[in-house]
Enzyme design. Sequence first.
Site, mmCIF file in Angstrom:
data_model
loop_
_atom_site.group_PDB
_atom_site.id
_atom_site.type_symbol
_atom_site.label_atom_id
_atom_site.label_comp_id
_atom_site.label_asym_id
_atom_site.label_seq_id
_atom_site.Cartn_x
_atom_site.Cartn_y
_atom_site.Cartn_z
ATOM 1 N N ARG A 34 0.860 -1.179 0.000
ATOM 2 C CA ARG A 34 0.000 0.000 0.000
ATOM 3 C C ARG A 34 0.907 1.244 0.000
ATOM 4 N NH1 ARG A 34 -1.335 5.069 2.333
ATOM 5 N NH2 ARG A 34 -3.154 5.577 1.095
ATOM 6 N N SER A 35 0.534 2.215 -0.816
ATOM 7 C CA SER A 35 1.291 3.458 -0.859
ATOM 8 C C SER A 35 0.312 4.603 -1.074
ATOM 9 C CB SER A 35 2.288 3.390 -2.021
ATOM 10 O OG SER A 35 2.750 4.676 -2.336
ATOM 11 N N TYR A 103 15.638 -1.666 8.858
ATOM 12 C CA TYR A 103 14.530 -1.973 7.958
ATOM 13 C C TYR A 103 14.994 -2.959 6.875
ATOM 14 C CZ TYR A 103 10.938 -1.472 4.403
ATOM 15 O OH TYR A 103 9.969 -1.747 3.476
ATOM 16 N N THR A 135 22.080 -12.113 -4.649
ATOM 17 C CA THR A 135 22.737 -11.027 -5.381
ATOM 18 C C THR A 135 24.253 -11.138 -5.393
ATOM 19 O OG1 THR A 135 23.251 -8.659 -5.176
ATOM 20 C CG2 THR A 135 22.433 -9.718 -3.218
ATOM 21 N N GLU A 137 26.031 -8.786 -4.760
ATOM 22 C CA GLU A 137 26.501 -7.981 -3.624
ATOM 23 C C GLU A 137 26.999 -8.872 -2.486
ATOM 24 O OE1 GLU A 137 26.718 -4.475 -2.614
ATOM 25 O OE2 GLU A 137 26.955 -4.403 -4.783
ATOM 26 N N TYR A 159 22.647 -4.011 3.112
ATOM 27 C CA TYR A 159 21.887 -4.746 2.092
ATOM 28 C C TYR A 159 22.530 -6.120 1.849
ATOM 29 C CZ TYR A 159 20.393 -6.088 -2.644
ATOM 30 O OH TYR A 159 19.933 -6.776 -3.745
ATOM 31 N N LYS A 163 20.956 -9.769 2.709
ATOM 32 C CA LYS A 163 20.758 -10.763 1.638
ATOM 33 C C LYS A 163 21.530 -12.054 1.940
ATOM 34 C CE LYS A 163 18.063 -8.985 -1.662
ATOM 35 N NZ LYS A 163 16.968 -9.682 -2.348
ATOM 36 N N HIS A 189 21.457 -6.239 -13.233
ATOM 37 C CA HIS A 189 20.693 -6.250 -14.483
ATOM 38 C C HIS A 189 19.781 -5.026 -14.500
ATOM 39 C CE1 HIS A 189 19.037 -9.033 -11.499
ATOM 40 N NE2 HIS A 189 17.850 -8.542 -11.831
ATOM 41 N N ARG A 194 14.344 0.227 -15.135
ATOM 42 C CA ARG A 194 15.182 0.296 -13.945
ATOM 43 C C ARG A 194 14.794 1.511 -13.103
ATOM 44 N NH1 ARG A 194 18.125 -2.309 -10.105
ATOM 45 N NH2 ARG A 194 20.348 -2.433 -10.593
#
Length: 344
Positions: A34-35, A103, A135, A137, A159, A163, A189, A194
């Site tokens: 929801r936004s 978060y 990822t 990363e 991040y 992950k 990618h 993007r």
Amino acid sequence: MKVALITGITGQDGSYLAEILLEKNYDVWGIIRRSSNFTTSRIEHLYNNESLFLKYGDLSDGSNILSILNEIKDKYKENLERLEVYNLAAMSHVKVSFEVPEYTGNIDGLGTLRLLESIRASGLKDKTRFYQASTSELYGKVQEVPQNENTPFYPRSPYGVAKLYGYWITVNYRESYGMYCCNGILFNHESERRGLTFVTRKITKGLSKILRNEQDKLVLGNLDAKRDWGHAKDFCYGMWLMLQQDEPEDFVLSTDENHTVREFVEKAFKLKNIEIIWKGSGINEIGYDKNTNRELIFISEQYYRPAEVDLLLGDSSKAREKLGWKIECDFDNLVKKMVEEDCK
Ligand code: NAP
Ligand code: G4F
């Protein structure tokens, strides 16, 4: 009945994957957040498809995920042969993860666990195939070049660390409960879809605005980072391939060549007949138009990261051999497609 559930369906990859699965006659369920504003621009063209079902949800809310899975179970009952769950939802911006680390851990790490636990709790464990959006990363401060499925991980951001949890909990559920779970370790990618704050799209969108006189300069961070950049559509097809194998395994998807951010800038501007020449160094470096001397590219520390991933280069030979996966769009074509779309 072939059914798929995509978390992150409103994102770049979610939109391409939804197209691929609808084309293959899957019923596609997607979770949207929801936004206060519309976030569905990437999938609006699919709205009329009767096989698309959108549900509000959030990876921070385990009971919500469980009720969506229960709804799928109730709708298809014994007609449900297989459910493919693609976990693409994430706080996916590396730089932003330094500002919202907790978060990021909650969604990218624990969110994966909530989804896996909900699959078990719904009783759909044996009918489900699970894809986790892992990822490159994870390789962070790379321990070898190129990176493959056996390269040790060394994440460099909240991040990447979140992950890493997602990666291992996926492996753990495969090994502990015999679930069909795969990690796709995907290198960067990009595409015409993007997000605007990732460097490639920032460059192509910035170029288009400079050409229309809506922006006078482009301000970037580290120009010398190297990335292995492919087109999102090729990579989303690879996600689907991973869930069609007899046995669940983890796969690297990459183009197996890399380029610097600087090269991306030069190539994009060259497509519009602007040859960028560089002067100065560090935060004082400036890129200017060789013909007009107009200064176009500036550097700001604002876009540097507390810890950078300097070089990523994949080795996707396992996916190419076992999945028959291949790249349709190379680096030159990727830049061209993005520039053309943004300059339309
Ligand atoms: P993206 O465009 O940023 O999309 C992320 C999606 O996740 C969006 O649909 C977003 O919803 C949703 N989302 C974010 N937080 C959520 C939450 N708390 N609950 C539910 N949904 C949430 O990312 P992408 O480029 O498509 O990447 C897809 C996945 O692959 C991500 O997990 C990313 O980390 C991973 N990945 C990407 C790359 C790459 O180069 N693109 C490479 C390797 C791995 P909103 O639209 O509402 O924001
Ligand atoms: O486009 P980026 O923000 O992508 P990054 O950090 O590589 O992460 C993306 O790819 C990962 C896969 O390896 C995904 F897991 C992740 O979700 C995301 O999709 O930055 C690429 C490089 C970095 O080295 C960054 O420091 O570009 C450099 N850069 C230079 N100037 C910039 C900028 N990045 C951004 N976002 N903005 C700049 O102005």
